[in-house]
Design an enzyme around this catalytic site. Sequence first.
Site, PDB file in Angstrom:
ATOM      1  N   LYS A  80      15.617  82.673  37.577  1.00  0.00           N
ATOM      2  CA  LYS A  80      16.461  81.978  36.418  1.00  0.00           C
ATOM      3  C   LYS A  80      16.879  83.558  36.018  1.00  0.00           C
ATOM      4  CE  LYS A  80      17.561  78.372  33.432  1.00  0.00           C
ATOM      5  NZ  LYS A  80      17.850  76.852  32.880  1.00  0.00           N
ATOM      6  N   SER A 149      20.434  73.737  33.215  1.00  0.00           N
ATOM      7  CA  SER A 149      21.157  75.340  33.660  1.00  0.00           C
ATOM      8  C   SER A 149      20.792  76.147  34.171  1.00  0.00           C
ATOM      9  CB  SER A 149      20.897  75.500  31.610  1.00  0.00           C
ATOM     10  OG  SER A 149      19.412  75.672  31.865  1.00  0.00           O
ATOM     11  N   SER A 173      17.280  70.406  33.237  1.00  0.00           N
ATOM     12  CA  SER A 173      17.669  71.398  33.670  1.00  0.00           C
ATOM     13  C   SER A 173      17.419  71.494  35.498  1.00  0.00           C
ATOM     14  CB  SER A 173      17.472  72.978  33.169  1.00  0.00           C
ATOM     15  OG  SER A 173      18.479  72.552  32.202  1.00  0.00           O
TER      16      SER A 173
END
Length: 441
Positions: A80, A149, A173
């Site tokens: 990420k 996210s 997330s």
Amino acid sequence: MIDIFSLSVEELASKIKDGQITSVEVCQKYIERINKFEKDVKAWAHFDKKVLLEKASEADEYRRSGKPVGPLHGIPVAVKDIVGTIDMPTECGTVIRKGKSYSQNAEIVDLLHAAGAIVMGKTTTSELAYLGPPKTTNPHDYSRTPGGSSSGSAASVASLMAPLSIGSQTGGSIIRPASYCGVVGYKPSYGLISRNGVLRTSYTLDHIGMFGRTIEDVALLAKVLIKKDNYDPATIYYSAENILNETKKGPLFEPKFIFYKTDYWKIIEKKSREAFEYFIKSFKNIEVFDTPSYFKDIHKYHQIIHETDLANNFGIYYKKYKSKLSKYMQTAIAKGNKHSAKEYAEAIDFKKQSYESYQEVFEDYHGVITPSSPGVAPKGLKSTGTAEFNKVWSYLGTPCISLPLLEGENNLPLGVQLVGDRYDDHRFLGVARWLEKECHE
């Protein structure tokens, strides 16, 4: 030719180790998938195939030299874009950080390298790991959100553009994107994986987690990443050496579960609700309970901590670049600036109290089952969905995993969330594996 997509990550690593397949061949297969799907899915914030192949070739050379190799040697892993990397930009989903990289690797990147893994690229994230959605779409239906996210981390695994990926969770997330994208998403107990070198949104709520296609895949990655780090004081000493074996072994006797029909049950889409009701009925060892009354307070307290910490951590962006922040972030910071010190202290104290009450569940049950999300991925890319079914567990710091066991509207994936007791991750993953097996039989 070996079909790499039908193998577990452990099998793939073992074939690389034995020289039956090279890391270059594996990475080339993933590059083919990226060439085919990335234009529609848009899961990558940074990807350079030339660099990936160079790293793979180095991994192959190293293996041929006869030196000892780690458990993920030659395996590409997506990361990420809030995780610091020296050799790639870390833009954290905001134009404010365009082209900027961190001055050192995050601890988890070093652990990946030590295990022989290759960081294949950076996956998209909502703005500053909050709610402002990235450009990413859902691999099952490009008109829908992949969740957030950790949008790109879930979407890259779901579209077979990466075998494993790393994400983070402060609210929902990891679990929500895993549910929407139909992959396994695992958030270990708070304090098992270092956040050192990762964008901080909330010291008390931020967790690192991972996505894979199976529970064993995420257990193998967890084994590599779970480690005490003196630079993240929240981390604890915890031996993860046997986590994969325990996962495979599963529970000693048939587990018992609680299903909470939370206050949010009423917001679940009809088809998804039916899928869950059928799921609950098909197990004789799931008992349906009313939600504990204090869960209501947890939602309120989670929000106070989250918004106050965002205001504290991103105050400088708010002062200098307010107009470049999304409305989501502007609102959260404005609210965070208004919460009182007393409210924040209460929100922190309530964590201990509520966890002690919650922990009693595990005297009689192996886990709590809830929906991972209020239904399948919503249409449109303006929002990443809601974290109503996830915030409680992020607040309590318990391990949770989303398993792609059900289907909702339009046959889209729907995750079942299993929640365990804090620091009981070995046994918890074994129970998750049992549940997955039972559903597939």
